[in-house]
Design an enzyme around this catalytic site. Structure first.
Site, PDB file in Angstrom:
ATOM      1  N   HIS A 207      31.693  49.332  43.344  1.00 14.09           N
ATOM      2  CA  HIS A 207      32.144  48.384  43.269  1.00 14.09           C
ATOM      3  C   HIS A 207      32.089  46.935  42.220  1.00 14.09           C
ATOM      4  O   HIS A 207      33.639  46.554  41.664  1.00 14.09           O
ATOM      5  CB  HIS A 207      32.584  47.084  44.280  1.00 14.09           C
ATOM      6  CG  HIS A 207      33.178  46.669  45.032  1.00 14.09           C
ATOM      7  ND1 HIS A 207      34.272  47.064  45.323  1.00 14.09           N
ATOM      8  CD2 HIS A 207      33.878  45.086  45.142  1.00 14.09           C
ATOM      9  CE1 HIS A 207      35.522  46.745  45.900  1.00 14.09           C
ATOM     10  NE2 HIS A 207      34.589  45.166  45.466  1.00 14.09           N
TER      11      HIS A 207
ATOM     12  N   ASP B 157      31.608  53.672  45.504  1.00 14.32           N
ATOM     13  CA  ASP B 157      32.138  52.387  45.856  1.00 14.32           C
ATOM     14  C   ASP B 157      31.275  51.584  47.898  1.00 14.32           C
ATOM     15  O   ASP B 157      32.416  52.764  48.416  1.00 14.32           O
ATOM     16  CB  ASP B 157      32.937  51.445  45.548  1.00 14.32           C
ATOM     17  CG  ASP B 157      33.823  50.431  45.522  1.00 14.32           C
ATOM     18  OD1 ASP B 157      32.778  49.340  46.199  1.00 14.32           O
ATOM     19  OD2 ASP B 157      34.196  50.288  45.089  1.00 14.32           O
TER      20      ASP B 157
ATOM     21  N   SER C  55      39.135  43.418  42.924  1.00 18.83           N
ATOM     22  CA  SER C  55      38.719  43.347  44.182  1.00 18.83           C
ATOM     23  C   SER C  55      39.936  42.590  45.400  1.00 18.83           C
ATOM     24  O   SER C  55      40.786  43.186  45.369  1.00 18.83           O
ATOM     25  CB  SER C  55      37.179  42.896  44.817  1.00 18.83           C
ATOM     26  OG  SER C  55      36.866  42.733  44.785  1.00 18.83           O
TER      27      SER C  55
END
Length: 201
Positions: free
Chosen positions: A182, A151, A101
């Site tokens: 995610h 996501d 991320s």
């Protein structure tokens, strides 16, 4: 930068571990160990705080990066990496970035800004760090992107754009899709391990 360093076996790469928003340098140690228990580890904590949550650079809103801060923080991380290689005496030419991320985004930004910054990269749920930028020559760089087709933070178009930009600059890029959101899944970790083993054998 606050970090954890673990010396690896000779000739093994050093894994540069970069956490997601709200994480710390402890977060991805298990993933590093799973991918290669003999590799060196340099796990770094982001220097930016967003409502008390560590990050690697500021953002203006969800999915909207503060590009000025991103450039400063990218240079800061590069300098830290160079300094850490001298301090801990690991091979600067044999570093593999593994980010999730926000950590994947700063790793992507390193690649977008600097030629030969890392030997390879595993990017879990990254976005395009910066658009309209001429990328360095990325021939010889191998990148694995893992992404969820559900996501909400990082839509599939973002993943496809990043793959295209990297490939246009010469990087060998593979995308691994799963049907989750995610979060970082066991499936992704297993793929990362398999890809890493192919790369380093």
């Amino acid at each position: 930068m606050k970090h954890i360093y673990k010396k690896g076996a000779p000739s093994k790469p050093t894994l540069l571990m970069l956490h997601g928003t709200g994480g710390t340098e402890q977060d991805l140690l298990g993933l590093a160990d799973f991918i290669d228990p003999e590799a060196g580890i340099l796990s770094v904590r982001g220097n930016v705080s967003e409502n008390g949550m560590p990050r690697f650079f500021k953002r203006l809103a969800e999915g909207v990066f503060d590009l000025e801060d991103l450039a400063i923080r990218t240079e800061e991380l590069k300098q830290f990496l160079d300094d850490a290689a001298k301090e801990h005496e690991f091979d600067r030419e044999n570093v593999i970035a593994i980010g999730y991320s926000n950590g994947a985004n700063i790793a992507g930004s390193l690649i977008f800004h600097y030629q030969d910054i890392v030997k390879a990269a595993i990017l879990h749920h990254p976005m395009v760090p910066i658009r309209d930028k001429k990328l360095p020559d990325l021939n010889g760089l191998n990148v694995l992107i893992t992404a969820g087709d559900n996501d909400p933070i990082c839509p599939p178009e973002e993943t496809n754009d990043l793959k295209q930009l990297l490939e246009n600059a010469g990087a060998q890029t593979e995308v691994f899709w799963h049907h989750n959101g995610h979060q970082l899944t066991q499936e992704e970790a297993a793929k990362a391990k398999q890809w890493y083993e192919e790369l380093t054998k």
